[in-house]
Scaffold this active site. Sequence first.
Site, PDB file in Angstrom:
ATOM      1  N   ASP A  13       0.881  -1.164   0.000  1.00 34.40           N
ATOM      2  CA  ASP A  13       0.000   0.000   0.000  1.00 34.40           C
ATOM      3  C   ASP A  13       0.921   1.217   0.000  1.00 34.40           C
ATOM      4  O   ASP A  13       1.636   1.451   0.965  1.00 34.40           O
ATOM      5  CB  ASP A  13      -0.874  -0.047   1.265  1.00 34.40           C
ATOM      6  CG  ASP A  13      -1.802   1.144   1.393  1.00 34.40           C
ATOM      7  OD1 ASP A  13      -1.618   2.135   0.651  1.00 34.40           O
ATOM      8  OD2 ASP A  13      -2.702   1.089   2.249  1.00 34.40           O
ATOM      9  N   TYR A  61       1.440  -1.655  15.627  1.00 31.17           N
ATOM     10  CA  TYR A  61       0.394  -1.840  14.623  1.00 31.17           C
ATOM     11  C   TYR A  61       0.483  -0.734  13.569  1.00 31.17           C
ATOM     12  O   TYR A  61       0.364   0.431  13.880  1.00 31.17           O
ATOM     13  CB  TYR A  61      -0.979  -1.856  15.283  1.00 31.17           C
ATOM     14  CG  TYR A  61      -1.163  -3.092  16.087  1.00 31.17           C
ATOM     15  CD1 TYR A  61      -1.406  -4.303  15.467  1.00 31.17           C
ATOM     16  CD2 TYR A  61      -1.042  -3.065  17.467  1.00 31.17           C
ATOM     17  CE1 TYR A  61      -1.540  -5.461  16.201  1.00 31.17           C
ATOM     18  CE2 TYR A  61      -1.184  -4.218  18.210  1.00 31.17           C
ATOM     19  CZ  TYR A  61      -1.433  -5.413  17.581  1.00 31.17           C
ATOM     20  OH  TYR A  61      -1.565  -6.556  18.305  1.00 31.17           O
ATOM     21  N   LYS A  80      -3.107  -3.455   8.271  1.00 33.43           N
ATOM     22  CA  LYS A  80      -3.272  -4.900   8.063  1.00 33.43           C
ATOM     23  C   LYS A  80      -2.404  -5.345   6.892  1.00 33.43           C
ATOM     24  O   LYS A  80      -1.972  -4.550   6.067  1.00 33.43           O
ATOM     25  CB  LYS A  80      -4.746  -5.209   7.821  1.00 33.43           C
ATOM     26  CG  LYS A  80      -5.527  -5.340   9.137  1.00 33.43           C
ATOM     27  CD  LYS A  80      -5.074  -6.557   9.970  1.00 33.43           C
ATOM     28  CE  LYS A  80      -5.705  -6.608  11.349  1.00 33.43           C
ATOM     29  NZ  LYS A  80      -4.767  -6.462  12.460  1.00 33.43           N
TER      30      LYS A  80
HETATM   31  C1  F6R Z   1      -7.645  -0.599   7.830  1.00 28.60           C
HETATM   32  C2  F6R Z   1      -7.525   0.700   7.154  1.00 28.60           C
HETATM   33  C3  F6R Z   1      -8.474   1.795   7.477  1.00 28.60           C
HETATM   34  C4  F6R Z   1      -7.812   2.847   8.359  1.00 28.60           C
HETATM   35  C5  F6R Z   1      -8.790   3.993   8.737  1.00 28.60           C
HETATM   36  C6  F6R Z   1      -8.098   5.107   9.516  1.00 28.60           C
HETATM   37  O1  F6R Z   1      -6.586  -1.463   7.522  1.00 28.60           O
HETATM   38  O2  F6R Z   1      -6.636   0.894   6.372  1.00 28.60           O
HETATM   39  O3  F6R Z   1      -9.659   1.320   8.057  1.00 28.60           O
HETATM   40  O4  F6R Z   1      -7.292   2.251   9.518  1.00 28.60           O
HETATM   41  O5  F6R Z   1      -9.322   4.568   7.567  1.00 28.60           O
HETATM   42  O6  F6R Z   1      -7.011   5.523   8.761  1.00 28.60           O
HETATM   43  P1  F6R Z   1      -5.983   6.663   9.185  1.00 28.60           P
HETATM   44  O7  F6R Z   1      -5.491   6.346  10.565  1.00 28.60           O
HETATM   45  O8  F6R Z   1      -4.941   6.581   8.128  1.00 28.60           O
HETATM   46  O9  F6R Z   1      -6.734   7.970   9.140  1.00 28.60           O
HETATM   47 MG    MG Z   2      -4.109   2.056   3.146  1.00 26.97          MG
HETATM   48 MG    MG Z   3      -4.933  -2.313   1.980  1.00 30.71          MG
END
Ligand code: F6R
Ligand code: MG
Ligand code: MG
Length: 364
Positions: free
Chosen positions: A11, A228, A231
């Site tokens: 990603d 963490y 994923k």
């Molecule tokens: C799960 C994922 C999303 C982010 C969520 C918050 O793997 O990628 O659910 O965790 O959108 O994202 P941030 O912390 O980047 O604002």
């Molecule tokens: Mg992402």
């Molecule tokens: Mg992803």
Amino acid sequence: MEITLSVIKADVGGYVGHSSCHPDVLQKAKESLERAKGKGLLIDYHVMACGDDLQLIMTHQKGEDNEEIHKLAWDTFVDCTNIAKRLKLHGAGQDLLADAFSGNVRAMGPGVAEMYFTERESETIVIFMADKTASGAWNLPLYKIFADPFNTIGLVIAPNMHSGFTFEVHDVTGKKKIMFNAPEEIYDMLVFIGSPHRYAVKAVYHKESGEIAASSSTQHLALIAGRYVGKDDPVCIVRAQGKFPAVGEILEPFASPNIVKGWMRGSHHGPLMSVSFCQARATRFDGPPRVIAAGFQLANGKFVGPNDLFDDPAFDLARQQANEIANFLRRLGPFEPHRLPLDEMEYTTMPEIAKKLAPRFKDM
Ligand code: F6R
Ligand code: MG
Ligand code: MG
């Protein structure tokens, strides 16, 4: 012809939020791999996305864990991150956990599934790619494909599959691996692979010939980073037909949704929804987790395909059931088992709040 098939993914920035990949990022990756093909490093390549994950699917003759191939993938991800930064895409470079390339991308954030084999007269390949879930997500489908006669009738009636398959299982926390023979040792094996957070099926081999049948990415981002960071959004390559399961036997586990870890903030259980390429866009509550299946025939290492294998009304019911499971789980809101147990959540406020409230906790 000896071939190595490498699927390396990361990603490098989401469009919009964490839902999918931007076309300019995909274009940059194509240019980079086209150059490598021109120089003779790659035989062929295919670039695609699953949700916010950029997938580099490559054939070459350098073998697994090859430094030149891994460097090519790393440099491609860095170039794509620069595009993502320019467009201010969300989380640009999020999976590139190291500052610079150091020999092999496996411990640096990107997910890797590779296999080395002799291309058959007809080489049928299915590549599964998932978004918003963790690396153990393939345990249940791989078990069904290669060890469950209720899924794979070939195990019962095809003479070239009847002796079964060997599973290579990795203890991703303890950094150990073990081989299990199916069907003889399935009860022992299930004790472990039924816990996909810790034990992941890394590869499967045809027992009689020893030939590689499946290979998956087992990189656990949280373990690599020590915290963490998102994923794993794993990938898995499966060889099909002949002495391996038929394409339909390989897709069959995805006709009813499995429940996996991931979804919103990597901190929930949710249904793994089998979707077509254009539906691999994690939108509802950043999900639910998605899986796509790209089918290819290989012709002297060249990709003929992909065929979008879940773009089929036969998987409509699985999608509907996944939506029903999603609705059901969403009703639990912040409660387990929708929300993951405290020690498995990607995001947590627990230490801070526990510290703040510590004086108010009285012994009893
Ligand atoms: C799960 C994922 C999303 C982010 C969520 C918050 O793997 O990628 O659910 O965790 O959108 O994202 P941030 O912390 O980047 O604002
Ligand atoms: Mg992402
Ligand atoms: Mg992803």
